[in-house]
Scaffold this motif. Structure first.
Motif, short mmCIF file in Angstrom:
data_model
loop_
_atom_site.label_atom_id
_atom_site.label_comp_id
_atom_site.label_asym_id
_atom_site.label_seq_id
_atom_site.Cartn_x
_atom_site.Cartn_y
_atom_site.Cartn_z
N THR A 72 14.16 -21.89 -8.93
CA THR A 72 14.30 -20.44 -8.76
C THR A 72 14.95 -19.76 -9.95
O THR A 72 14.43 -18.79 -10.46
N LYS A 73 16.12 -20.27 -10.39
CA LYS A 73 16.88 -19.46 -11.34
C LYS A 73 16.39 -19.52 -12.78
O LYS A 73 15.96 -18.49 -13.31
N PRO A 74 16.44 -20.68 -13.45
CA PRO A 74 16.02 -20.65 -14.85
C PRO A 74 14.55 -20.27 -14.98
O PRO A 74 14.16 -19.61 -15.93
N VAL A 78 22.47 -23.46 -14.46
CA VAL A 78 21.58 -24.46 -13.88
C VAL A 78 20.93 -25.29 -14.99
O VAL A 78 20.81 -26.52 -14.88
N SER A 79 20.53 -24.62 -16.09
CA SER A 79 19.94 -25.36 -17.21
C SER A 79 20.92 -26.38 -17.76
O SER A 79 20.56 -27.51 -18.07
N THR A 127 12.81 -18.16 -13.09
CA THR A 127 12.60 -16.72 -12.96
C THR A 127 12.98 -15.99 -14.25
O THR A 127 12.22 -15.17 -14.76
N LEU A 128 14.18 -16.32 -14.77
CA LEU A 128 14.61 -15.65 -16.00
C LEU A 128 13.72 -16.07 -17.16
O LEU A 128 13.39 -15.25 -18.02
N LEU A 176 22.07 -13.18 -13.09
CA LEU A 176 20.83 -13.95 -13.23
C LEU A 176 20.84 -14.73 -14.53
O LEU A 176 20.49 -15.92 -14.57
N ALA A 183 11.70 -20.37 -2.06
CA ALA A 183 12.73 -21.39 -2.11
C ALA A 183 13.42 -21.53 -0.75
O ALA A 183 13.73 -22.63 -0.30
N SER A 236 21.02 -18.80 -14.69
CA SER A 236 19.96 -19.57 -15.33
C SER A 236 20.54 -20.55 -16.33
O SER A 236 20.13 -21.71 -16.39
N LEU A 275 24.88 -25.43 -5.48
CA LEU A 275 24.38 -26.54 -6.31
C LEU A 275 25.52 -27.45 -6.76
O LEU A 275 25.44 -28.66 -6.60
N GLU A 321 18.22 -12.52 -0.58
CA GLU A 321 17.35 -12.58 -1.75
C GLU A 321 18.17 -12.62 -3.03
O GLU A 321 17.93 -13.43 -3.92
N SER A 360 20.08 -15.81 -3.66
CA SER A 360 19.27 -16.95 -4.09
C SER A 360 19.04 -16.94 -5.58
O SER A 360 18.76 -17.97 -6.17
N LEU A 361 19.14 -15.77 -6.20
CA LEU A 361 18.84 -15.68 -7.63
C LEU A 361 20.08 -15.77 -8.50
O LEU A 361 19.99 -15.95 -9.69
N LEU A 366 21.74 -20.96 -2.84
CA LEU A 366 20.35 -20.89 -2.39
C LEU A 366 20.39 -20.81 -0.87
O LEU A 366 21.04 -21.61 -0.23
N LEU A 383 14.18 -22.03 -21.18
CA LEU A 383 14.60 -22.00 -19.77
C LEU A 383 13.56 -22.67 -18.88
O LEU A 383 13.90 -23.39 -17.93
N MET A 421 15.33 -27.10 -5.76
CA MET A 421 14.92 -25.71 -5.57
C MET A 421 15.76 -24.75 -6.40
O MET A 421 15.30 -23.69 -6.79
N HIS A 422 17.02 -25.12 -6.67
CA HIS A 422 17.83 -24.30 -7.57
C HIS A 422 17.14 -24.20 -8.93
O HIS A 422 17.03 -23.12 -9.51
N MET A 461 10.41 -12.00 -8.82
CA MET A 461 11.78 -11.91 -8.31
C MET A 461 11.80 -11.74 -6.80
O MET A 461 12.74 -12.17 -6.13
N ALA A 518 10.12 -15.56 -5.37
CA ALA A 518 10.73 -16.87 -5.66
C ALA A 518 11.85 -17.23 -4.67
O ALA A 518 11.86 -18.35 -4.14
N PRO A 519 12.79 -16.30 -4.36
CA PRO A 519 13.84 -16.68 -3.40
C PRO A 519 13.29 -16.96 -2.01
O PRO A 519 13.76 -17.87 -1.33
#
Lengths: 133, 183
Positions: A46-48, B84-85, A50-51, B77, A88, B81, B142, B117, B120-121, B126, A24, A42-43, A81, A84-85
Motif C-alpha cells: 500500500t504505502k511505498p 516501509v522501504s 502508492t507514493l 504518506l 489492502a 513510504s 508493521l 482509509e 491505511s496510507l 493497516l 519506491l 500488505m503494508h 489512493m 489501495a487501502p
C-alpha cells in the motif's frame, strides 16, 4: 531562453520524480518478497507503492506538459489512493480470518482477544448483542 | 435524521453528479460543452439507475481543517513510504508487528471510513477489521519499535480521526466526540 531553461528544470524534476518513484516501487517489491507474513506484506503493497506510483505520474506529467493526458494521470492517482487501502483491508481481513497471520510475530493481538471475549459473552446470552462498551 | 429527507438526498446526489461529471471530463481530457453534457447525462443515469446506500453527512466543510488534514496526509504518506522501504531493504531485520484496537470517538460511518482509509496510507498502520456498530478500528502495526510503542500507534490513529473531524464534522458532532469547538 527562459523558455528553454524552464524546459530543462521540468525535465530534471521529471527525471528525479521518475527515479524516486521507481525506487519506491522497487522497495515495495522487495518488501512483498521479504516480509514475514501477509499483513506485513500488505503494508509494502500500500504505502511505498502508492507514493511510488504518484511520483511516476508526477514525473510523467512534468514531461508530457499537455492538458488532456495530465488530467487522466490525476484521476489515476486519486483512484489509486481511494482503492489501495480498501483492497489492502479486504485482503488483510480475509487473511486474518483464515489464519494466514503469524501470531508469533505479533507483540499484541487485541482483535483475537476481543473476539474471544465476545464469543464467551455470546455463549452466555445467545440472542443478545450485549451493551456497547 | 434530517427534517427534509428528500431535499437532503438531492443535495448529496448533486455532489455525486458533479463528481462523476468531473471524472468524465478528466477522462476525455478536454473541457468542451459536449463532454460536460455527456458527462452530466451519464452521471444522471448512473445515480438514478444504480442506487447506492446514501451516506449520511451532517457535518460542514471547514477549509482550514481540510488543508491541515491534507498537508499532514501528504507528509505522512512520504514518511510512511520511506519507513516501509527502509524496513524492506534492511538486511536480516524482522519487523515485529501488533494488532491493536482503537475506539474512535465519533460513530459516523463516513468518518469511520475516512479515518480507516487515511490510516491505511500513513505510517505503520493497516486496517484489518472495522467494527461499525461500536466504532472500533483494528489496525495492524508493521513495526512496533519504529512506531514508538503500542500507545503511540493508538494515539496516531486518534489524532488522524481528530483531523478528519475538524475538517468535516459539524459543531454538534465535534462536541459529541468530546473535541469541542476550537476558538
Amino acid at each position: 531562453m527562459t523558455q528553454d531553461q524552464w524546459t530543462i528544470v521540468a525535465d530534471v524534476a521529471s527525471a528525479v520524480c521518475l527515479l524516486g518513484g521507481a525506487f519506491l516501487a522497487f522497495a515495495a517489491g522487495v518488501g512483498v518478497l521479504r516480509f514475514p507474513d501477509l499483513l506485513a506484506r500488505m503494508h509494502a503493497g500500500t504505502k511505498p507503492q502508492t507514493l511510488g506510483l504518484a511520483l511516476v505520474l508526477i514525473g510523467l506529467a512534468l514531461r508530457l506538459r499537455s492538458g488532456g493526458a495530465v488530467w487522466a494521470l490525476v484521476l489515476v492517482a486519486v483512484f489509486q489512493m481511494l482503492t489501495a487501502p480498501v483492497a489492502a483491508h479486504m485482503v488483510g481481513r480475509a487473511g486474518y480470518r483464515t489464519g494466514k497471520v503469524r501470531s508469533d510475530l505479533l507483540v499484541v493481538d487485541e482483535l483475537t482477544s476481543d473476539q474471544e471475549r465476545a464469543q464467551v459473552r455470546d455463549q452466555g446470552r445467545p440472542d443478545d448483542d450485549g451493551p456497547r462498551d | 435524521m434530517s427534517l427534509h429527507p428528500r431535499r437532503h438526498r438531492w443535495r448529496t446526489q448533486w455532489a455525486t453528479i458533479v463528481w462523476l461529471t468531473v471524472v468524465w471530463v478528466f477522462l476525455w481530457g478536454d473541457l468542451s460543452v459536449g463532454n460536460v453534457l455527456a458527462g452530466l447525462a451519464i452521471a444522471l443515469a448512473v445515480t438514478t439507475g444504480l442506487r447506492m446506500a446514501p451516506i449520511a453527512f451532517h457535518g460542514r466543510f471547514r477549509p482550514a481543517g481540510f488543508l491541515h488534514l491534507l498537508g499532514r496526509f501528504v507528509l505522512d504518506l512520504v514518511k510512511a513510504s520511506f519507513e516501509v522501504s527502509l524496513i524492506a531493504l534492511r538486511p536480516r531485520y524482522v519487523p515485529h508487528g501488533a494488532v491493536i484496537g482503537v475506539q474512535l470517538r465519533s460513530h459516523s460511518d463516513l468518518y469511520l471510513t475516512l479515518t480507516a482509509e487515511l490510516s491505511s496510507l500513513v505510517p505503520g498502520s493497516l486496517v484489518v477489521e472495522a467494527h461499525r456498530l461500536t466504532g472500533v478500528l483494528y489496525l495492524h502495526v508493521l513495526d512496533v519499535r519504529q512506531s514508538g510503542g503500542i500507545e503511540a500507534a493508538r494515539q496516531a490513529v486518534l489524532d488522524q480521526e481528530e483531523r478528519v473531524l475538524r475538517a468535516f464534522a459539524s459543531d454538534e458532532e465535534l462536541d459529541a466526540a468530546g473535541l469541542g469547538v476550537r476558538a
